[in-house]
Design a protein around this motif. Structure first.
Motif, mmCIF file in Angstrom:
data_model
loop_
_atom_site.group_PDB
_atom_site.id
_atom_site.type_symbol
_atom_site.label_atom_id
_atom_site.label_comp_id
_atom_site.label_asym_id
_atom_site.label_seq_id
_atom_site.Cartn_x
_atom_site.Cartn_y
_atom_site.Cartn_z
ATOM 1 N N UNK A 381 0.807 -1.233 0.000
ATOM 2 C CA UNK A 381 0.000 0.000 0.000
ATOM 3 C C UNK A 381 0.833 1.273 0.000
ATOM 4 N N UNK A 382 1.958 1.272 0.697
ATOM 5 C CA UNK A 382 2.827 2.443 0.690
ATOM 6 C C UNK A 382 3.459 2.621 -0.683
ATOM 7 N N UNK A 383 3.887 1.536 -1.276
ATOM 8 C CA UNK A 383 4.503 1.595 -2.601
ATOM 9 C C UNK A 383 3.515 2.135 -3.635
ATOM 10 N N UNK A 384 2.244 1.731 -3.533
ATOM 11 C CA UNK A 384 1.233 2.215 -4.480
ATOM 12 C C UNK A 384 1.096 3.732 -4.390
ATOM 13 N N UNK A 385 1.155 4.255 -3.195
ATOM 14 C CA UNK A 385 1.038 5.702 -3.034
ATOM 15 C C UNK A 385 2.261 6.429 -3.583
ATOM 16 N N UNK A 386 3.422 5.825 -3.414
ATOM 17 C CA UNK A 386 4.637 6.430 -3.962
ATOM 18 C C UNK A 386 4.629 6.395 -5.486
ATOM 19 N N UNK A 387 4.043 5.356 -6.054
ATOM 20 C CA UNK A 387 3.951 5.282 -7.512
ATOM 21 C C UNK A 387 2.994 6.342 -8.059
ATOM 22 N N UNK A 388 2.074 6.791 -7.230
ATOM 23 C CA UNK A 388 1.107 7.804 -7.649
ATOM 24 C C UNK A 388 1.355 9.145 -6.959
ATOM 25 N N UNK A 389 2.567 9.355 -6.551
ATOM 26 C CA UNK A 389 2.935 10.588 -5.854
ATOM 27 C C UNK A 389 2.859 11.772 -6.818
ATOM 28 N N UNK A 406 6.505 12.920 0.931
ATOM 29 C CA UNK A 406 7.394 11.765 0.753
ATOM 30 C C UNK A 406 8.217 11.532 2.025
ATOM 31 N N UNK A 407 8.675 12.631 2.633
ATOM 32 C CA UNK A 407 9.425 12.514 3.885
ATOM 33 C C UNK A 407 8.528 11.985 5.010
ATOM 34 N N UNK A 408 7.261 12.376 4.989
ATOM 35 C CA UNK A 408 6.311 11.846 5.981
ATOM 36 C C UNK A 408 6.189 10.335 5.852
ATOM 37 N N UNK A 409 6.011 9.871 4.626
ATOM 38 C CA UNK A 409 5.922 8.427 4.382
ATOM 39 C C UNK A 409 7.156 7.712 4.930
ATOM 40 N N UNK A 410 8.318 8.212 4.539
ATOM 41 C CA UNK A 410 9.566 7.527 4.873
ATOM 42 C C UNK A 410 9.824 7.507 6.377
ATOM 43 N N UNK A 411 9.672 8.653 7.019
ATOM 44 C CA UNK A 411 9.985 8.736 8.439
ATOM 45 C C UNK A 411 8.983 7.972 9.293
ATOM 46 N N UNK A 412 7.694 8.085 8.966
ATOM 47 C CA UNK A 412 6.680 7.379 9.751
ATOM 48 C C UNK A 412 6.772 5.872 9.547
ATOM 49 N N UNK A 413 7.019 5.446 8.305
ATOM 50 C CA UNK A 413 7.125 4.011 8.028
ATOM 51 C C UNK A 413 8.312 3.399 8.765
ATOM 52 N N UNK A 415 9.806 4.598 11.552
ATOM 53 C CA UNK A 415 9.557 4.610 12.994
ATOM 54 C C UNK A 415 8.549 3.536 13.387
ATOM 55 N N UNK A 416 7.579 3.299 12.534
ATOM 56 C CA UNK A 416 6.530 2.325 12.824
ATOM 57 C C UNK A 416 7.020 0.889 12.663
ATOM 58 N N UNK A 417 7.926 0.675 11.735
ATOM 59 C CA UNK A 417 8.351 -0.690 11.418
ATOM 60 C C UNK A 417 7.469 -1.330 10.366
ATOM 61 N N UNK A 418 7.101 -0.550 9.366
ATOM 62 C CA UNK A 418 6.210 -1.021 8.307
ATOM 63 C C UNK A 418 6.822 -2.193 7.532
ATOM 64 N N UNK A 419 8.152 -2.231 7.457
ATOM 65 C CA UNK A 419 8.812 -3.301 6.695
ATOM 66 C C UNK A 419 8.643 -4.675 7.343
ATOM 67 N N UNK A 420 8.156 -4.709 8.588
ATOM 68 C CA UNK A 420 7.913 -5.995 9.259
ATOM 69 C C UNK A 420 6.537 -6.561 8.927
ATOM 70 N N UNK A 626 -0.996 0.957 18.724
ATOM 71 C CA UNK A 626 -0.015 2.018 18.530
ATOM 72 C C UNK A 626 -0.247 2.683 17.179
ATOM 73 N N UNK A 627 0.210 3.923 17.080
ATOM 74 C CA UNK A 627 0.068 4.668 15.830
ATOM 75 C C UNK A 627 1.171 5.708 15.735
ATOM 76 N N UNK A 628 1.619 5.947 14.510
ATOM 77 C CA UNK A 628 2.620 6.974 14.225
ATOM 78 C C UNK A 628 2.058 7.873 13.130
ATOM 79 N N UNK A 629 2.090 9.172 13.360
ATOM 80 C CA UNK A 629 1.672 10.131 12.338
ATOM 81 C C UNK A 629 2.800 11.119 12.096
ATOM 82 N N UNK A 630 3.165 11.255 10.839
ATOM 83 C CA UNK A 630 4.164 12.249 10.440
ATOM 84 C C UNK A 630 3.444 13.370 9.709
#
Length: 746
Positions: A381-389, A406-413, A415-420, A626-630
């Motif tokens: 889902x994050x990748x789809x948004x980056x493809x349509x940035x 874009x920085x919001x996506x990267x920093x929040x992801x 900090x959250x651990x989205x890659x897990x 838990x939640x992270x918002x950038x």
């Protein structure tokens, strides 16, 4: 020693001690002599007419001074005219006690005025009303056939209609290999600020009033009252130094204000009218709505077709609108678009702006649709948004003044651990819980309104700043003081910011996350003018060491003007005022948007929210763990109060997604849970780990401070992120808010 700048520092609220110790006075807490108390009698039917209203029992009660109804209220020119306040939508504004017509359940039909509140409340129960009830409709689903384009009016300046279609949506959608066709529904939500709506009207003499009111706009209410009652503006003073929460509910003058003033003028007495909690449900709600979205993408995941249709509740007498369907194309690019927005008139009171009006509603549907599309494409889902940035605003083809999404996506992801995240739904159990990860994007307008500020240096060398803006609990008082202090190099203790008073220079009502960029910028403008004036006065002093100094060669700091090259050469503020015969040196200036310069740009704030939920395998109870918002909102004046705003928005997002719902009984035409026992809001147990990140976003175009608002942007992404996390945890896509646990049961 130089005074350290306070802008950018986490300064605690300057009025915090007053609030926590109870010394801060709210609208219903001012002690005035000879005070009378008004209690509102509300209709018990949703539509029809009053055949008879018997007030004899109430008037006979000891302590009752007057009972006002449509039959005996004072005659006002306003009742024969159409009048709209600064935030009124197109249509015919509701006029309390105008006639015998009932437009919604809970409509005020009488005001009992007594020597104490308890007597007024009891007397209200003695009033007998005979109605002629008419057929009514309070459910949007049953009234879609009545949907119509909203009436055009002044309100469309801030709430424009959806953009015109582009390309050939139908052809592109049918040809696309990946597509989503979905419908989202939202139940109504009601404002429930801690402070009940109340007005204390002090009768100062014929045609002169001092009014303590719960409002987001003192000048808006001053203009409203003066026009309605035919009074001179200068004779109407509205004060609201402390407001116990509002977030849109206080943008329009509410009916207790009108009733309090009417009774005070009629009786020539001081009158207070306070609504009870149930009556709060007769005004101020986020409208029920239905959204239909059809998104399509090519093999690479780029959007090729986008349709967004919104059907939103309004009242039978006004066309309230929100910006909903437009947000799709303001966030994501597509060559083929089709947008629609229609209002559905119902026999309920007019909806009103509620934190992130339209934005939080729209982004839930948009971002859940994007999540669905990501699963169809088998793309993160994050990748789809980056493809349509979008590097430029897709809806206007204009560049952004700044965009650090874009920085919001990267920093929040990170900090959250989205890659897990395991992309497979229901694949991340934790004991007897199913864990889900969800994310969503947020976007909101970066508003700025004209604001007028008076700034002066006193004989003591202190700075005083005056503006009519209110502080509804957002930290405005503190932030404005910080800005003013830094402009003159003073400590916060040497600055007085007077606000919440219609006698002060003009301010729009506090709304739209706009006050820092409006009044804050006006302070900068006024400070510049005052410094020029101060330097001119200093140069004119006989034997002035600054006689030849230019603006660029001096520094305003520590209560003095000194040479930049040699700080030991200076003149104190006190000396300059003394040379002015001891009279304060002042200036009044208007701050306003750079309309010509900024018309070539798009002005927005952005955010990204990442959420983890746990869903009990058997009970299906949903917990946001838990939640992270950038957030990208330009320069952050006070990270402490700004973080508080975002955290509060995130909690409201949890509430919108899982708790808040005003339930309408279609057979009775009324809300059946008008209390805080049955209208669910989050408790401490519902709120766990929340983290806020401010992305570094420098905006040298937006305004003199480089700031954008933070009040709403923290909310808009959260409901969708939660809904997407629930799907990831369970594999069930729930398209109605709030999400109830029973919808997840097998």
């Amino acid at each position: 020693m130089s005074v350290k700048p306070s802008v950018g520092q986490p300064v605690s609220r300057l009025e915090g001690r007053q609030k926590v110790t109870g010394t801060a006075k709210y609208a219903a807490e001012y002690n005035v002599p000879g005070l009378l108390y008004g209690y509102v009698v509300s209709s018990t039917i949703p539509k029809g007419k009053i055949l008879n209203i018997d007030i004899s029992g109430a008037k006979a009660l000891e302590g009752v001074v007057e009972v006002l109804t449509h039959q005996n209220r004072p005659k006002l020119a306003w009742f024969d005219l159409q009048y709209a306040d600064m935030d009124a939508p197109p249509g015919t504004v509701f006029k309390p006690l105008h006639d015998d017509e009932i437009k919604f359940n809970g409509q005020p039909i009488a005001l009992v005025v007594a020597t104490d509140f308890e007597t007024a409340r009891y007397a209200a129960t003695l009033i007998k009303v005979d109605y002629q009830q008419e057929g009514f409709e309070t459910c949007i689903n049953n009234s879609l056939h009545k949907a119509r384009d909203a009436k055009k009016g002044l309100a469309t300046v801030l709430k424009p209609p959806p953009p015109k279609p582009e390309g050939d949506f139908k052809k592109a959608y049918e040809a696309a290999p990946f597509k989503v066709d979905t419908e989202y529904r939202h139940s109504p939500e009601h404002h429930n600020p801690i402070e009940l709506f109340a007005t204390t009207t002090v009768f100062e003499g014929e045609g002169k009033l001092t009014i303590y009111d719960k409002t987001q706009g003192t000048i808006n209410n001053q203009v409203f009252i003066a026009n309605v009652f035919g009074l001179q503006y200068k004779n109407v003073r509205v004060l609201a130094p402390f407001v116990g929460g509002a977030f849109g509910s206080g943008l329009r003058p509410q009916y207790q204000l009108f009733l309090s003033v009417m009774a005070a003028l009629h009786l020539k007495r001081n009158v207070r009218v306070t609504l009870d909690r149930q009556q709060m449900f007769s005004l101020g709600h986020r409208p029920q709505n239905i959204q239909r979205l059809k998104f399509a993408a090519n093999e690479s995941g780029q959007l090729t077709a986008m349709q967004h249709s919104a059907f939103v509740e309004t009242s039978s007498y006004e066309d309230y609108t929100e910006v909903i369907s437009s947000w799709s194309h303001r966030l994501y690019p597509s060559k083929n678009t089709l947008f629609e927005y229609k209002v559905v008139p119902l026999d309920l009171s007019t909806p009103i702006d509620m934190r992130a009006p339209g934005g939080s509603t729209a982004m839930h549907a948009i971002e859940c649709t994007m999540d669905q599309l990501a699963y169809k494409l088998n793309v993160d889902p994050l990748e789809l948004r980056l493809r349509n940035y979008a590097e430029i605003d897709p809806s206007t083809k204009k560049p952004f003044t700044s965009k650090a999404l874009r920085e919001c996506y990267q920093q929040a992801a990170e900090r959250f651990g989205w890659n897990k995240r395991n992309p497979q739904p229901a694949s991340m159990p934790r004991g007897n819980k199913l864990v889900g990860y969800g994310m969503a994007t947020g976007v909101w307008d970066a508003y700025q309104f004209p604001s007028r500020v008076e700034a002066m240096i006193t004989a003591e060398g202190k700075l005083v700043v005056n503006n009519a803006v209110t502080d509804i609990g957002t930290g405005t008082f503190t932030v404005m003081t910080q800005i003013a202090a830094d402009e003159f190099g003073l400590s916060i203790e040497d600055v007085t910011f007077n606000y919440g008073d219609s006698k002060k220079p003009f301010s729009m009502f506090q709304g739209g996350s706009s006050m820092t960029s409006s009044t804050g910028v006006a302070i900068v403008i006024a400070a510049k003018a005052l410094k020029e004036k101060m330097l001119k006065k200093a140069k004119g002093i006989k034997g002035s060491p600054l006689a030849a100094a230019s603006e660029k060669e001096v520094v305003f700091a520590n209560g003095r003007i000194s040479l930049r090259s040699d700080p030991s050469v200076f003149i104190s503020f006190e000396a300059i005022v003394a040379a002015n015969k001891g009279q304060a040196i002042k200036t009044t200036n208007m701050g306003k948007p750079h309309a010509l310069k900024l018309r070539k740009y798009s002005k927005m704030t952005h955010s990204a929210s990442f959420v983890e939920v746990e869903v009990d395998k058997e009970l299906k109870i949903i917990t946001v763990t838990r939640a992270v918002t950038a957030v990208a909102a330009g320069k952050i004046i006070n990270p402490k109060t700004a973080r508080s705003q975002i955290s509060g928005s995130m909690i409201w997002g949890i509430s919108k997604a899982l708790h808040e719902e005003s339930i309408v009984d279609e057979t009775l035409g009324k809300y059946v849970n008008p209390n805080l026992g049955e209208y669910h809001i989050p408790t401490h147990a519902d709120v766990n780990q929340l983290e806020v990140i401010f992305a570094d976003e420098k905006d040298e175009l937006i305004n003199e401070l480089g700031v954008k608002g933070v009040g709403e942007i923290g909310l808009v992404a959260m409901p969708a992120a939660i809904a997407n996390a629930v799907f990831h945890a369970t594999g069930k896509r729930i398209t109605k808010l709030p999400i109830h646990f029973d919808e997840l049961l097998e």
